[in-house]
Scaffold this active site. Sequence first.
Site, PDB file in Angstrom:
ATOM      1  N   SER A  67       0.811  -1.215   0.000  1.00  0.00           N
ATOM      2  CA  SER A  67       0.000   0.000   0.000  1.00  0.00           C
ATOM      3  C   SER A  67       0.850   1.273   0.000  1.00  0.00           C
ATOM      4  CB  SER A  67      -0.906   0.009   1.228  1.00  0.00           C
ATOM      5  OG  SER A  67      -1.717  -1.133   1.215  1.00  0.00           O
ATOM      6  N   CYS A 114      -1.750  -6.097   2.826  1.00  0.00           N
ATOM      7  CA  CYS A 114      -3.160  -5.728   2.906  1.00  0.00           C
ATOM      8  C   CYS A 114      -4.004  -6.439   1.850  1.00  0.00           C
ATOM      9  CB  CYS A 114      -3.308  -4.213   2.786  1.00  0.00           C
ATOM     10  SG  CYS A 114      -5.024  -3.701   2.797  1.00  0.00           S
ATOM     11  N   CYS A 143      -5.678  -7.400   5.313  1.00  0.00           N
ATOM     12  CA  CYS A 143      -6.991  -6.747   5.478  1.00  0.00           C
ATOM     13  C   CYS A 143      -8.066  -7.236   4.510  1.00  0.00           C
ATOM     14  CB  CYS A 143      -6.877  -5.236   5.268  1.00  0.00           C
ATOM     15  SG  CYS A 143      -5.324  -4.517   5.742  1.00  0.00           S
ATOM     16  N   LYS A 158      -8.929 -11.056   4.666  1.00  0.00           N
ATOM     17  CA  LYS A 158      -9.472 -11.215   6.028  1.00  0.00           C
ATOM     18  C   LYS A 158     -10.918 -10.733   6.087  1.00  0.00           C
ATOM     19  CE  LYS A 158      -9.666  -8.019   8.592  1.00  0.00           C
ATOM     20  NZ  LYS A 158      -8.610  -7.390   9.324  1.00  0.00           N
ATOM     21  N   ALA A 185      14.805  -7.155  -3.985  1.00  0.00           N
ATOM     22  CA  ALA A 185      15.763  -6.046  -4.156  1.00  0.00           C
ATOM     23  C   ALA A 185      16.667  -5.956  -2.941  1.00  0.00           C
ATOM     24  CB  ALA A 185      14.999  -4.737  -4.333  1.00  0.00           C
ATOM     25  N   GLY A 188      -3.495 -12.315  21.560  1.00  0.00           N
ATOM     26  CA  GLY A 188      -4.713 -11.598  21.970  1.00  0.00           C
ATOM     27  C   GLY A 188      -4.839 -10.259  21.281  1.00  0.00           C
ATOM     28  N   TYR A 193      -5.061  -7.884  17.402  1.00  0.00           N
ATOM     29  CA  TYR A 193      -5.994  -7.751  16.276  1.00  0.00           C
ATOM     30  C   TYR A 193      -6.199  -9.092  15.560  1.00  0.00           C
ATOM     31  CZ  TYR A 193      -5.443  -2.569  15.838  1.00  0.00           C
ATOM     32  OH  TYR A 193      -5.450  -1.223  16.018  1.00  0.00           O
ATOM     33  N   GLU A 228      -9.579 -11.368  15.524  1.00  0.00           N
ATOM     34  CA  GLU A 228     -10.333 -11.412  14.261  1.00  0.00           C
ATOM     35  C   GLU A 228     -10.469 -12.839  13.738  1.00  0.00           C
ATOM     36  OE1 GLU A 228      -9.425  -6.918  12.596  1.00  0.00           O
ATOM     37  OE2 GLU A 228      -8.279  -8.558  11.736  1.00  0.00           O
ATOM     38  N   ARG A 274      -4.783  -5.665  24.222  1.00  0.00           N
ATOM     39  CA  ARG A 274      -4.048  -4.701  25.041  1.00  0.00           C
ATOM     40  C   ARG A 274      -3.882  -3.390  24.262  1.00  0.00           C
ATOM     41  NH1 ARG A 274       1.345  -3.615  25.707  1.00  0.00           N
ATOM     42  NH2 ARG A 274       2.005  -5.393  24.439  1.00  0.00           N
ATOM     43  N   ASP A 290       4.770  -0.362   7.655  1.00  0.00           N
ATOM     44  CA  ASP A 290       5.058  -1.227   8.804  1.00  0.00           C
ATOM     45  C   ASP A 290       6.551  -1.428   9.052  1.00  0.00           C
ATOM     46  OD1 ASP A 290       2.333  -1.459   8.792  1.00  0.00           O
ATOM     47  OD2 ASP A 290       2.280  -3.646   8.721  1.00  0.00           O
ATOM     48  N   ALA A 325      -9.985  -0.082  13.563  1.00  0.00           N
ATOM     49  CA  ALA A 325     -11.089  -1.021  13.767  1.00  0.00           C
ATOM     50  C   ALA A 325     -10.523  -2.409  13.982  1.00  0.00           C
ATOM     51  CB  ALA A 325     -12.009  -1.029  12.551  1.00  0.00           C
ATOM     52  N   HIS A 328     -32.655   8.562  13.663  1.00  0.00           N
ATOM     53  CA  HIS A 328     -33.445   7.556  14.366  1.00  0.00           C
ATOM     54  C   HIS A 328     -34.224   6.672  13.402  1.00  0.00           C
ATOM     55  CE1 HIS A 328     -35.571   5.951  17.807  1.00  0.00           C
ATOM     56  NE2 HIS A 328     -36.700   6.113  17.168  1.00  0.00           N
ATOM     57  N   GLU A 355     -27.081   6.617  16.995  1.00  0.00           N
ATOM     58  CA  GLU A 355     -27.700   7.748  17.693  1.00  0.00           C
ATOM     59  C   GLU A 355     -27.366   7.720  19.182  1.00  0.00           C
ATOM     60  OE1 GLU A 355     -32.081   7.839  18.240  1.00  0.00           O
ATOM     61  OE2 GLU A 355     -32.062   5.857  17.304  1.00  0.00           O
TER      62      GLU A 355
HETATM   63  P1  NDP Z   1      -0.629  -7.350  17.951  1.00  0.00           P
HETATM   64  O1  NDP Z   1       0.600  -6.613  18.256  1.00  0.00           O
HETATM   65  O2  NDP Z   1      -1.919  -6.641  17.788  1.00  0.00           O
HETATM   66  O3  NDP Z   1      -0.847  -8.463  19.077  1.00  0.00           O
HETATM   67  C1  NDP Z   1       0.145  -9.402  19.371  1.00  0.00           C
HETATM   68  C2  NDP Z   1      -0.393 -10.322  20.439  1.00  0.00           C
HETATM   69  O4  NDP Z   1       0.538 -11.360  20.658  1.00  0.00           O
HETATM   70  C3  NDP Z   1      -0.594  -9.597  21.765  1.00  0.00           C
HETATM   71  O5  NDP Z   1      -1.765 -10.075  22.343  1.00  0.00           O
HETATM   72  C4  NDP Z   1       0.634 -10.023  22.558  1.00  0.00           C
HETATM   73  O6  NDP Z   1       0.406 -10.102  23.925  1.00  0.00           O
HETATM   74  C5  NDP Z   1       0.865 -11.414  22.028  1.00  0.00           C
HETATM   75  N1  NDP Z   1       2.267 -11.829  22.137  1.00  0.00           N
HETATM   76  C6  NDP Z   1       3.359 -11.149  21.755  1.00  0.00           C
HETATM   77  N2  NDP Z   1       4.468 -11.852  22.007  1.00  0.00           N
HETATM   78  C7  NDP Z   1       4.061 -13.017  22.550  1.00  0.00           C
HETATM   79  C8  NDP Z   1       4.730 -14.163  23.028  1.00  0.00           C
HETATM   80  N3  NDP Z   1       6.062 -14.255  22.997  1.00  0.00           N
HETATM   81  N4  NDP Z   1       3.992 -15.175  23.539  1.00  0.00           N
HETATM   82  C9  NDP Z   1       2.639 -15.091  23.599  1.00  0.00           C
HETATM   83  N5  NDP Z   1       1.951 -14.022  23.146  1.00  0.00           N
HETATM   84  C10 NDP Z   1       2.657 -13.015  22.645  1.00  0.00           C
HETATM   85  O7  NDP Z   1      -0.247  -8.227  16.696  1.00  0.00           O
HETATM   86  P2  NDP Z   1      -1.106  -8.933  15.572  1.00  0.00           P
HETATM   87  O8  NDP Z   1      -0.224 -10.008  15.073  1.00  0.00           O
HETATM   88  O9  NDP Z   1      -2.448  -9.297  16.055  1.00  0.00           O
HETATM   89  O10 NDP Z   1      -1.260  -7.792  14.478  1.00  0.00           O
HETATM   90  C11 NDP Z   1      -0.103  -7.079  14.030  1.00  0.00           C
HETATM   91  C12 NDP Z   1      -0.456  -5.691  13.666  1.00  0.00           C
HETATM   92  O11 NDP Z   1      -1.127  -5.695  12.432  1.00  0.00           O
HETATM   93  C13 NDP Z   1      -1.412  -4.986  14.614  1.00  0.00           C
HETATM   94  O12 NDP Z   1      -0.771  -4.389  15.690  1.00  0.00           O
HETATM   95  C14 NDP Z   1      -2.060  -3.980  13.723  1.00  0.00           C
HETATM   96  O13 NDP Z   1      -1.249  -2.846  13.695  1.00  0.00           O
HETATM   97  C15 NDP Z   1      -2.078  -4.665  12.385  1.00  0.00           C
HETATM   98  N6  NDP Z   1      -3.396  -5.226  12.089  1.00  0.00           N
HETATM   99  C16 NDP Z   1      -4.467  -4.400  11.984  1.00  0.00           C
HETATM  100  C17 NDP Z   1      -5.709  -4.884  11.720  1.00  0.00           C
HETATM  101  C18 NDP Z   1      -6.871  -3.957  11.603  1.00  0.00           C
HETATM  102  O14 NDP Z   1      -6.648  -2.776  11.413  1.00  0.00           O
HETATM  103  N7  NDP Z   1      -8.097  -4.432  11.757  1.00  0.00           N
HETATM  104  C19 NDP Z   1      -5.950  -6.318  11.539  1.00  0.00           C
HETATM  105  C20 NDP Z   1      -4.771  -7.102  11.688  1.00  0.00           C
HETATM  106  C21 NDP Z   1      -3.551  -6.573  11.948  1.00  0.00           C
HETATM  107  P3  NDP Z   1       0.525  -8.816  24.876  1.00  0.00           P
HETATM  108  O15 NDP Z   1      -0.725  -8.041  24.688  1.00  0.00           O
HETATM  109  O16 NDP Z   1       0.654  -9.427  26.223  1.00  0.00           O
HETATM  110  O17 NDP Z   1       1.749  -8.102  24.433  1.00  0.00           O
END
Ligand code: NDP
Length: 461
Positions: free
Chosen positions: A15, A43, A48, A51, A115, A177, A179, A183, A206, A304, A342, A438, A443
């Site tokens: 992108s 993406c 995205c 997905k 590259a 836990g 995104y 999802e 988080r 990224d 989102a 409404h 709303e």
């Molecule tokens: P995130 O950074 O959102 O989440 C990573 C998760 O992995 C967290 O819950 C983290 O836990 C956990 N984690 C990290 N290291 C470990 C480990 N060693 N052992 C166990 N758990 C671990 O990453 P994602 O991969 O979900 O997504 C990457 C990025 O891509 C996002 O941050 C976002 O920017 C982008 N994205 C956006 C979307 C959207 O706009 N809808 C959809 C998908 C991706 P903890 O919380 O404890 O650190």
Amino acid sequence: MAEYDYDLFVIGAGSGGVRAARVAAMSGAKVLVAEEHRVGGTCVIRGCVPKKFMVYASEYSKQFETARGYGWDIGETSFDWPRFLMSKDNEIARLSGIYVRNLQNAGAELAHGKARLIDRHTVEVEGHGRVTADKILVATGGRPWMPADLPGVEHAITSNEAFHLTELPKRIVIVGGGYIAVEFAGIFNGLGVDTTLVHRGPNVLRGFDDDVRAHVAGQMEERGIKIRLGAQIGKIEKTADGLVAACVDGHNLDADVVMFAVGREPYTQDLGLQAAGVALDEAGAIKVDDYSKTNVDNIWAVGDVTNRINLTPVAIREGHAFALTEFHKQPTRFDHEMVASAVFSQPPVGSVGLSEADARHQYGAKIDIYMANLRPMKETFYGGQVRCLMKLVVEQGTEKVLGCHVVAPDAPEIIQMAAIAIKMGVTKQQWDSTCAVHPTLAEELVTMRDKHMPPSLGQVA
Ligand code: NDP
């Protein structure tokens, strides 16, 4: 004779890279873009877009249930995963083709191959040899990572592979836990897969508002997703019956697929960044200034790979700002404040601005919270259990709206509009002076008064 073969060399046709290349080429600049995989980047190809198609596909199981509640008789339903994959792949191919055409129409050239920087003005493209460029933009994105030292990790997949599973699993364990974990848990659960999410933290998502996190987790469980919090996978073993993901606390989880969604890392390997003298930060991301310029005067990076806000529209705006600055004589910085995002969970999340915790951290006690937790009328009609959450974080005194958080069907659509007002610095009085539409869910956002007011129609429900 020009000093260099190209005015701009872009590494990565995702992108951010494609937008930068197009805008730069429109100035008359000679632009070459290199891409080692398919044009479109994460993406379009493995993020995205596919997905969202999977989210759409998975939502039907709930919609069939709702339809019955509204008087429809629906016969037996079934889902054809290979047919869905074929349609999804056709659409992705079409979109990737549009990206290629857009580059061509803007006058940019495209080279397929990996590259690698040889020095600050020379790039080698696998299969194409070496070229020189006045300016270089690195837009290589990120990649999912897995804990390499985890015994049996070779049996696990990441989101990259989740888009191409030959068979829909019966049982899946999703680790993480964030995104992607949240999802995909919704996607697989909606498609009828027995889904368990294993997360090391006290709750999912988080960084999001705590009420949002609790609401999303509750709604996920309501739909049948099993969530194990404060849990870690210690090893994965292959058995005659599939896989066993063994938690460190001794609990074993049987699965056909174990998927890691534990974050993504900037893709900087084998790019020759060291040869060109480009500096990385501790997380391995390329360090850039407000104009996306690296420490090397003729090299920039967007998206990224810089690990600022890892979202597609941000990468696009960073790429656009770079091209305006360097090729159209319009110095432009992308403002990373108040970027809405989102999560396509089920129901989805839309969020912009500060969470309550972050606002209290910054503003102390001078914060007002307005919140509604309701069952939308579409659900109450047939006894459905989807609940929605709307929350506003407001600074006392100035009455400025600092944050808006929505968990509801269409929350991503709702938050896009709310983000305009919040980005403009809207106050709660201005917000409330907007008359409701409404009957809608949205709303609720403009009818949240203080707790002494009688509840609104939605809240009564
Ligand atoms: P995130 O950074 O959102 O989440 C990573 C998760 O992995 C967290 O819950 C983290 O836990 C956990 N984690 C990290 N290291 C470990 C480990 N060693 N052992 C166990 N758990 C671990 O990453 P994602 O991969 O979900 O997504 C990457 C990025 O891509 C996002 O941050 C976002 O920017 C982008 N994205 C956006 C979307 C959207 O706009 N809808 C959809 C998908 C991706 P903890 O919380 O404890 O650190």
